[in-house]
Design a protein around this motif. Structure first.
Motif, PDB file in Angstrom:
ATOM      1  N   ASN A 118      24.204  15.799  -0.850  1.00 11.76           N
ATOM      2  CA  ASN A 118      24.541  14.606  -0.066  1.00 11.76           C
ATOM      3  C   ASN A 118      23.629  14.457   1.144  1.00 11.76           C
ATOM      4  OD1 ASN A 118      27.024  13.718  -1.528  1.00 11.76           O
ATOM      5  ND2 ASN A 118      27.704  15.756  -0.948  1.00 11.76           N
TER       6      ASN A 118
ATOM      7  N   GLN B 204      21.194  11.400   1.985  1.00 10.74           N
ATOM      8  CA  GLN B 204      21.391  10.715   3.265  1.00 10.74           C
ATOM      9  C   GLN B 204      20.081  10.633   4.047  1.00 10.74           C
ATOM     10  OE1 GLN B 204      25.180  10.423   4.412  1.00 10.74           O
ATOM     11  NE2 GLN B 204      24.144   8.606   5.096  1.00 10.74           N
TER      12      GLN B 204
ATOM     13  N   GLY C 242      18.424   7.106   4.655  1.00  9.97           N
ATOM     14  CA  GLY C 242      18.337   6.693   6.052  1.00  9.97           C
ATOM     15  C   GLY C 242      16.944   6.266   6.451  1.00  9.97           C
TER      16      GLY C 242
ATOM     17  N   THR D 250      20.600   1.914   8.269  1.00 11.18           N
ATOM     18  CA  THR D 250      22.019   2.035   8.597  1.00 11.18           C
ATOM     19  C   THR D 250      22.924   1.592   7.450  1.00 11.18           C
ATOM     20  OG1 THR D 250      21.526   1.659  10.935  1.00 11.18           O
ATOM     21  CG2 THR D 250      23.803   1.348  10.239  1.00 11.18           C
TER      22      THR D 250
ATOM     23  N   ASN E 165      23.038   4.289   4.822  1.00 13.18           N
ATOM     24  CA  ASN E 165      23.855   5.422   5.272  1.00 13.18           C
ATOM     25  C   ASN E 165      25.339   5.097   5.195  1.00 13.18           C
ATOM     26  OD1 ASN E 165      21.910   7.383   5.847  1.00 13.18           O
ATOM     27  ND2 ASN E 165      21.488   6.541   7.875  1.00 13.18           N
TER      28      ASN E 165
ATOM     29  N   THR F  20      26.587   5.296   1.511  1.00  9.04           N
ATOM     30  CA  THR F  20      26.866   6.636   0.997  1.00  9.04           C
ATOM     31  C   THR F  20      28.154   7.191   1.589  1.00  9.04           C
ATOM     32  OG1 THR F  20      25.491   7.661   2.711  1.00  9.04           O
ATOM     33  CG2 THR F  20      24.428   7.153   0.610  1.00  9.04           C
ATOM     34  N   ASN F  21      28.495   6.781   2.820  1.00 14.02           N
ATOM     35  CA  ASN F  21      29.772   7.182   3.409  1.00 14.02           C
ATOM     36  C   ASN F  21      30.932   6.576   2.629  1.00 14.02           C
ATOM     37  OD1 ASN F  21      31.671   8.228   5.236  1.00 14.02           O
ATOM     38  ND2 ASN F  21      31.607   6.380   6.478  1.00 14.02           N
TER      39      ASN F  21
ATOM     40  N   ALA G 205      28.447   4.225   9.561  1.00 12.58           N
ATOM     41  CA  ALA G 205      27.229   5.010   9.309  1.00 12.58           C
ATOM     42  C   ALA G 205      27.271   6.346  10.042  1.00 12.58           C
ATOM     43  CB  ALA G 205      26.000   4.214   9.724  1.00 12.58           C
ATOM     44  N   CYS G 206      27.648   6.317  11.319  1.00 10.07           N
ATOM     45  CA  CYS G 206      27.689   7.557  12.113  1.00 10.07           C
ATOM     46  C   CYS G 206      28.735   8.531  11.576  1.00 10.07           C
ATOM     47  CB  CYS G 206      27.995   7.241  13.579  1.00 10.07           C
ATOM     48  SG  CYS G 206      26.675   6.383  14.445  1.00 10.07           S
TER      49      CYS G 206
ATOM     50  N   ILE H 272      27.499  10.250   8.385  1.00 12.10           N
ATOM     51  CA  ILE H 272      26.513  11.308   8.619  1.00 12.10           C
ATOM     52  C   ILE H 272      27.186  12.541   9.206  1.00 12.10           C
ATOM     53  CG2 ILE H 272      24.515  11.954  10.028  1.00 12.10           C
ATOM     54  CD1 ILE H 272      23.581   9.030   9.768  1.00 12.10           C
TER      55      ILE H 272
ATOM     56  N   LYS I 150      29.172  14.598   6.750  1.00 12.88           N
ATOM     57  CA  LYS I 150      28.347  15.393   5.848  1.00 12.88           C
ATOM     58  C   LYS I 150      27.688  16.561   6.573  1.00 12.88           C
ATOM     59  CE  LYS I 150      27.821  11.561   2.712  1.00 12.88           C
ATOM     60  NZ  LYS I 150      26.989  10.476   2.202  1.00 12.88           N
TER      61      LYS I 150
ATOM     62  N   PHE J 215      18.442  11.690  10.491  1.00 17.42           N
ATOM     63  CA  PHE J 215      18.789  10.807   9.377  1.00 17.42           C
ATOM     64  C   PHE J 215      18.301   9.375   9.578  1.00 17.42           C
ATOM     65  CE2 PHE J 215      21.822  14.281   9.352  1.00 17.42           C
ATOM     66  CZ  PHE J 215      21.752  14.691   8.036  1.00 17.42           C
TER      67      PHE J 215
END
Length: 469
Positions: free
Chosen positions: A38, A42, A46, A51, A54, A57-58, A283-284, A287, A290, A355
């Motif tokens: 992951n 990411q 990224g 953004t 990212n 993927t979240n 997005a934050c 990340i 992960k 990222f």
């Protein structure tokens, strides 16, 4: 009385330090490599898409957590029953547990793949996708779902391979797939211009290769018992026992998934009411979740390395070795927790910057999230080790309860209630409160269990077993 199996097996005779090193280190590496699947995606997403990629993927991450949950349920449940049976000298039972665990792993992987393919868009909506993110989420998840059977077989099968005494091979299986993913990601994303589809394709190719290696081990190299096709024939009682002992780590992962889904929707809702908007928090948080999984993978790796040692010795009634193994594993997890705490609080901007780029608001939110949400990281290693410890000695109910304390009993209500009064900041402050309360419960449970073990050790000293001539 000791059976020949328990008297000769190195799990019952080698020093605990050597066993923990032998089993835990490959397991930690395997779990870290699994988490890096992951992280690698990411990183490249990224730097290529930004953004929105990212955030996408979240949104897809709950399905990865589901794969891990099913893997651990069948893998740890199968391995615990396998080692308990081997410690008690019941090789035929051990064989059936290993075969039924393999059957469950692949069957559940296929079922999950089909379910995701059928309900893909509704799932992405449920998991918190915004209109801007939806297309990226559908592309990424639609492809990665094809690798679920192999991902689940590899992650869960690695537990059985470790239980068979081959921790290095289990590590190599996962490592091979991760290396392939890392090589293919930039080739597909940048070289072939495939974007999200390229990242997803690189991921499933690595998973398929790892899964094939696990299948080859089961069919040719399993050494403590002879696995045959008849071993794979499902038995209700064996499957029930596997699920019972595997539910604690499974529930822990499912709880993480439920919290992740709730958090995504809460971040989307309250983010839209803040100066950050919806996409920056999504997005934050993705990340940071992960990155936190890297630390958590170390603790899970330690607990998985502990499992065969504890299960075998508990089955062989060598309770002093059970106690020693737990205490040393808990100490190792605590050291890892303290190291992660320092990284998260000293270098948050550097970690998030790895990222890809973003606005100043993006980095400001990420720094706050790191420092507040992960404030009690230094005590979070105790829960996975302790809940898996109870599972490994056959006390599934306690393991399940401890696995649910942080995520479901404490964190989920808090991330719903606190934002009502604090807005998006309430999400951040919910985690340290939940972490502290969960740690207190773990300490109470494990203190009581250590007293019970001390009592059984004292009884054995006063009434030593007769030696068999």
């Amino acid at each position: 009385m000791e059976t020949t199996s328990s008297a000769s097996n190195p799990l019952g005779t080698q020093p605990i330090n050597q066993l923990l090193t032998r089993f835990a280190i490959p397991s930690i590496i395997a779990m870290l490599v699994s988490a890096l699947y992951n992280i690698v995606d990411q990183f490249f997403i990224g730097h290529s898409i930004g953004t929105l990629g990212n955030a996408a993927t979240n949104v897809a991450f709950p399905l990865t957590i589901t794969c891990t949950a099913l893997s651990l349920m069948c893998g740890i449940g199968g391995a615990a029953n396998f080692n308990l049976s081997m410690g008690g000298g019941e090789k035929e039972q051990a064989k059936r547990y290993a075969g039924n665990a393999i059957f469950l792993l692949f069957s559940l992987g296929v079922l999950l793949c089909v379910a995701v393919r059928v309900f893909l868009e509704p799932m992405m909506n449920l998991f918190g996708a915004t209109p801007d993110i939806m297309e990226y989420s559908l592309t990424y998840t639609g492809i990665t779902s094809l690798g679920f059977p192999f991902l689940i077989l590899t992650t869960g099968g690695s537990n059985l391979i470790r239980a068979d005494g081959s921790p290095r091979f289990s590590m190599i299986c996962t490592l091979t797939g991760a290396i392939l993913n890392t090589i293919l990601d930039p080739l597909f994303i940048f070289g072939f211009g495939m974007g999200m589809a390229g990242a997803a394709l690189a991921t499933i190719i690595g998973q398929i290769v790892s899964g094939i290696m696990v299948i080859i081990y089961f069919s040719r190299f399993f050494k403590t018992v002879d696995l045959t096709l008849s071993s794979l024939k499902p038995s209700f009682n064996h499957c029930k026992d596997i699920v019972r002992l595997g539910m604690a780590p499974c529930f822990n992962q499912l709880a993480m998934m439920v919290v992740q889904i709730a958090m995504n929707n809460i971040l989307r809702y309250y983010g839209a009411q803040s100066s950050y908007g919806s996409e920056i928090p999504l997005a934050c948080a993705g990340i940071i979740s992960k990155v936190n999984m890297i630390f958590y993978s170390m603790c899970i790796g330690i607990s998985q390395g502990l499992q065969p040692i504890v299960s075998f010795n508990y089955g062989a009634k060598k309770y002093h070795r059970v106690r020693e193994a737990y205490l040393k594993a808990a100490a190792a997890a605590t050291i890892a927790s303290c190291a992660a705490f320092l990284c998260f609080h000293l270098f948050p901007r550097q970690i998030i910057g790895f990222f890809g780029s973003g606005s100043e608001e993006y980095f400001r939110f990420a720094e706050q999230y790191f420092k507040i949400f992960l404030f009690f990281t230094f005590i979070n290693g105790l829960q996975p080790v302790s809940s898996n410890f109870f599972t490994s000695i056959g006390k599934a109910t306690k393991g399940i309860f401890l696995s649910l304390t942080r995520q479901i009993i404490f964190l989920l209500p808090l991330i719903i209630i606190l934002p009502m009064f604090m807005g998006i900041d309430g999400v951040m402050y919910s985690a340290p409160v939940a972490d502290f309360m969960a740690a207190v419960l773990v300490i109470l449970f494990i203190t009581r269990e250590m007293k019970l073990l001390n009592g059984m050790i004292a009884d054995q000293s006063n009434n030593p077993p007769l030696a068999m001539g």
